[in-house]
Design an enzyme around this catalytic site. Structure first.
Site, PDB file in Angstrom:
ATOM      1  N   LEU A 188      64.487   7.527 -36.433  1.00 25.17           N
ATOM      2  CA  LEU A 188      64.743   8.792 -35.745  1.00 25.17           C
ATOM      3  C   LEU A 188      63.545   9.233 -34.928  1.00 25.17           C
ATOM      4  O   LEU A 188      62.397   9.034 -35.329  1.00 25.17           O
ATOM      5  CB  LEU A 188      65.079   9.887 -36.768  1.00 25.17           C
ATOM      6  CG  LEU A 188      66.277   9.613 -37.670  1.00 25.17           C
ATOM      7  CD1 LEU A 188      65.858   9.728 -39.124  1.00 25.17           C
ATOM      8  CD2 LEU A 188      67.403  10.568 -37.369  1.00 25.17           C
ATOM      9  N   ASP A 189      63.827   9.836 -33.789  1.00 28.76           N
ATOM     10  CA  ASP A 189      62.781  10.499 -33.013  1.00 28.76           C
ATOM     11  C   ASP A 189      62.525  11.864 -33.655  1.00 28.76           C
ATOM     12  O   ASP A 189      63.327  12.333 -34.463  1.00 28.76           O
ATOM     13  CB  ASP A 189      63.249  10.653 -31.556  1.00 28.76           C
ATOM     14  CG  ASP A 189      62.143  11.174 -30.653  1.00 28.76           C
ATOM     15  OD1 ASP A 189      60.964  10.903 -30.945  1.00 28.76           O
ATOM     16  OD2 ASP A 189      62.461  11.855 -29.665  1.00 28.76           O
ATOM     17  N   LYS A 190      61.414  12.492 -33.291  1.00 28.49           N
ATOM     18  CA  LYS A 190      61.100  13.809 -33.863  1.00 28.49           C
ATOM     19  C   LYS A 190      61.564  14.943 -32.960  1.00 28.49           C
ATOM     20  O   LYS A 190      62.484  15.673 -33.277  1.00 28.49           O
ATOM     21  CB  LYS A 190      59.587  13.928 -34.110  1.00 28.49           C
ATOM     22  CG  LYS A 190      59.135  15.345 -34.504  1.00 28.49           C
ATOM     23  CD  LYS A 190      57.623  15.400 -34.632  1.00 28.49           C
ATOM     24  CE  LYS A 190      57.119  16.822 -34.685  1.00 28.49           C
ATOM     25  NZ  LYS A 190      57.190  17.514 -33.367  1.00 28.49           N
ATOM     26  N   LEU A 336      59.894   7.632 -35.593  1.00 29.70           N
ATOM     27  CA  LEU A 336      59.115   7.027 -34.513  1.00 29.70           C
ATOM     28  C   LEU A 336      58.941   8.097 -33.443  1.00 29.70           C
ATOM     29  O   LEU A 336      59.918   8.502 -32.814  1.00 29.70           O
ATOM     30  CB  LEU A 336      59.835   5.808 -33.934  1.00 29.70           C
ATOM     31  CG  LEU A 336      60.171   4.674 -34.907  1.00 29.70           C
ATOM     32  CD1 LEU A 336      60.863   3.540 -34.164  1.00 29.70           C
ATOM     33  CD2 LEU A 336      58.924   4.156 -35.609  1.00 29.70           C
TER      34      LEU A 336
END
Length: 380
Positions: A188-190, A336
């Protein structure tokens, strides 16, 4: 080559700052919600926005090799994949179709010439209806229809894609849907995924205590004239909570530091902590602890009052429940992100992620995904 960039302009190429100071909005590249400070020797990236300083930078890469172009190429190389079962039916379907049509024609002649059944007319013999050879051949064709085989898989996949889109999930093709059941790691992106992607005011302080509302009002009045990400957060908060706006005059931007204006007969200023490092407040500010790593702070100096507004990229309310469900299903979760490590680890700790990789460029994120795949993980 050396280029000169004014406030509000986009960087036309990748390079290194050679003269001056500024801050860059890199949210569209790395997901970093806060402005990234830039001084001599720091890297700047094409496609990001110069927020306030006018400065010079030396071009390091041709536009065709810039970070932005690398991202574009990464996107262009992504191909729409068909599901494995779809690819199988694409190869098998044509032969199967010809086979069924040939068998149907052959059986028509077998029933007609071999068994003496009327070719086209349905007859009644001894009170029993005898179907024609053509009727029987058509029945065989319907039962063995290649349409059912060839269309069933794409139809099921289309239904799944449509259901996902209705619920806010976009699949690029059938391969992702078929492989979803085998996934054991979710990346997952933040910013904008686990968090909202927008800074929000989470607190404000005054020195001496008791004048917090005045600090907020001065910050709101000054930031009305700015388009900075922090300014947008403060003005949004001010409008939402009905914060009073003071009349100000002689508004001006202090390159690399903040904002300055007149409020009545007093000068008011707003900006970074460095604003207080010079002048009579330099000794005092050393004793004031900085905000925690996951927070941004903006300082306000007014007549007889000093204070700061604290901001944070807020976690989405749904994130914790979704990650808890993933853990219940036995999935490993990895963040990530291009954001700073302190901010990323703060969010990961709050949500219970298994692993964090911070400060990644887009191509580094792709490399991380490939690393997981080569380790035998099935990655979503």
């Amino acid at each position: 080559n050396t280029l000169f960039v004014k406030p509000g302009e986009a960087f036309p190429a990748d390079g290194v700052v050679s003269k001056g100071k500024t801050a860059a909005d890199e949210a569209n590249l790395t997901g970093e919600a806060r402005p990234v400070e830039k001084a001599e020797g720091d890297q700047v990236f094409s496609g990001t926005i110069n927020l306030w300083g006018a400065f010079e930078f030396s071009v390091q890469r041709l536009p065709a090799e810039s970070t932005l172009q690398v991202i574009i190429r990464l996107m262009q190389t992504c191909k729409k994949l068909k599901a494995p079962s779809e690819r199988f039916t694409d190869k098998f379907g044509v032969r199967y179709t010809y086979g069924v049509l040939g068998m149907t024609a052959a059986m028509f002649f077998v029933w007609w010439l071999g068994f003496g059944i009327a070719p086209f007319d349905n007859l009644v013999v001894d009170g029993v209806e005898v179907r024609s050879a053509f009727y029987r051949a058509m029945t065989l064709l319907v039962v063995a229809s290649p349409c059912a085989l060839v269309l069933s898989i794409p139809s099921a996949i289309l239904a799944a894609i449509a259901w996902g889109a209705k619920h806010g999930i976009l699949f690029r093709g059938g391969a992702a849907i078929e492989k979803l059941a085998d996934v054991n790691l979710v990346s997952l992106d933040k910013t904008g995924t686990l968090t909202t992607g927008d800074l929000e005011v989470v607190g404000y302080e005054s020195y001496p205590p008791g004048r917090e509302q005045e600090v907020l009002e001065l910050a709101y009045s000054l930031e009305q004239n700015s388009q900075h990400p922090i300014a947008r957060a403060i003005t949004t908060y001010g409008r939402k909570h009905g914060v009073s706006e003071h009349a100000i005059a002689d508004f001006q931007s202090i390159t690399g530091q903040g904002l300055k204006a007149k409020h009545g007969d007093a000068t008011i200023m707003l900006g970074r902590r460095e604003l207080l490092n010079e002048g009579p407040l330099a000794g005092w500010i050393k004793d004031v602890p900085p905000a925690s790593p996951e927070l941004s702070e903006v300082w306000v100096i007014g007549k007889g009052v000093i204070g700061r507004v604290l901001l944070k990229d807020e976690v989405r309310t749904q994130s914790k429940a979704v990650l808890a469900e993933m853990k219940r299903l036995g999935l490993k979760t990895v963040m990530l992100t291009g954001d700073r490590r302190q901010a990323a680890e703060s969010v990961a700790k709050e949500l219970g992620l298994d692993e964090v990789r911070a400060g990644l460029s887009p191509e580094a994120k792709v490399a991380a995904i490939q690393e997981f795949r080569h380790a035998g993980m099935k990655v979503a």
